[in-house]
Design a protein around this motif. Structure first.
Motif, mmCIF file in Angstrom:
data_model
loop_
_atom_site.group_PDB
_atom_site.id
_atom_site.type_symbol
_atom_site.label_atom_id
_atom_site.label_comp_id
_atom_site.label_asym_id
_atom_site.label_seq_id
_atom_site.Cartn_x
_atom_site.Cartn_y
_atom_site.Cartn_z
ATOM 1 N N LEU A 1 0.765 -1.442 0.102
ATOM 2 C CA LEU A 1 0.143 -0.072 -0.040
ATOM 3 C C LEU A 1 0.984 1.428 -0.044
ATOM 4 N N ALA B 1 -6.368 2.865 -3.280
ATOM 5 C CA ALA B 1 -6.448 1.322 -3.001
ATOM 6 C C ALA B 1 -7.803 0.933 -2.677
ATOM 7 N N ALA C 1 -5.202 -1.994 5.949
ATOM 8 C CA ALA C 1 -5.826 -1.522 4.863
ATOM 9 C C ALA C 1 -6.276 -0.224 5.089
ATOM 10 N N ALA D 1 -6.824 2.983 2.817
ATOM 11 C CA ALA D 1 -7.390 2.122 1.726
ATOM 12 C C ALA D 1 -9.016 2.242 1.974
#
Length: 234
Positions: free
Chosen positions: A39, A48, A63, A68
């Motif tokens: 990432l 993302a 994440a 993201a």
């Protein structure tokens, strides 16, 4: 320098050119380690979309820590996760990439750029493996499936790899139905049938972090080949 069309969203860093923002769909099942590496390496302007497909590790936490967008898909399967990410995307151009750190998102501009310039409708990343990155039996299966895909589509493709890019609206128009491992091949077949311009570009391929949930076992590899064979037979 090529200029974007009026009103096009701005974003991804491609030297010498301003290009539309892209969404990057990352199907994910227990890929916390891969996401931690991947990432931070996304190109500037790329968002993302991590599609969690039932993770029990810290994938969702990682994440979100990297800003993201997290989408939860309860239906298990690579195609189900890809479809959920595509529908959650809002950018004009959508790219797909594995979340296991086998592919470097820093290489995404090479895949996205031909779509942005209008030179291709679908671009596939042809994997160039480093040592230990691709077991021989998986490489052999991919080579055979690519051969059969060339015969079915007439396209000069050599890899059915996961890094790819196309415009979101056009992808949705293909109305892909496979929700398992046949999704990438169905995309290629449907694109060929629709008369799309398809290109391949070389991308480095490195050993993944963690074990594959699709092809990490002989049974998983067999299921993936079976799913793709069904697509070719349909």
């Amino acid at each position: 320098m090529n200029c974007p069309s009026p009103g096009a969203p701005q974003g991804v860093d491609v030297p010498g050119r301003v290009t539309p923002t892209i969404d990057v769909v990352l199907p994910c099942l227990d890929e916390a380690e891969g996401l931690s590496w991947l990432l931070p390496r996304l190109p500037a302007g790329a968002r993302a979309i991590v599609v969690d497909n039932g993770s029990t590790d810290r994938s969702v936490h990682v994440a979100r820590a990297h800003d993201a967008l997290v989408v939860v898909e309860s239906v298990r399967g690579f195609g189900a996760a890809c479809d959920a990410g595509l529908r959650a995307a809002s950018a004009d151009v959508v790219a797909f990439c594995d979340a296991d750190a086998s592919l470097d998102p820093a290489d995404l501009p090479a895949v996205v750029d031909p779509v942005v310039r209008g030179e291709a409708d679908l671009v596939l990343g042809r994997r160039l493996p480093s040592e230990g990155a691709w077991p021989w039996h998986l490489r052999f299966a991919n080579r055979e499936l690519a051969r059969r895909a060339r015969r079915r589509t007439g396209l000069d493709v050599h890899d059915l790899g996961p890094m790819r890019a196309a415009r979101r609206g056009a992808l949705l128009g293909l109305d892909l139905a496979d929700r398992r491992s046949g999704y990438p091949l169905e995309m290629l077949v449907a694109a060929a049938d629709a008369g799309w311009r398809v290109q391949e570009v070389d991308v480095p391929y490195r050993p993944r972090l963690g074990r594959s949930k699709v092809t990490g076992t002989p049974l998983g590899a067999w299921r993936a080949v079976r799913d793709m064979s069904r697509v070719l037979a349909s």
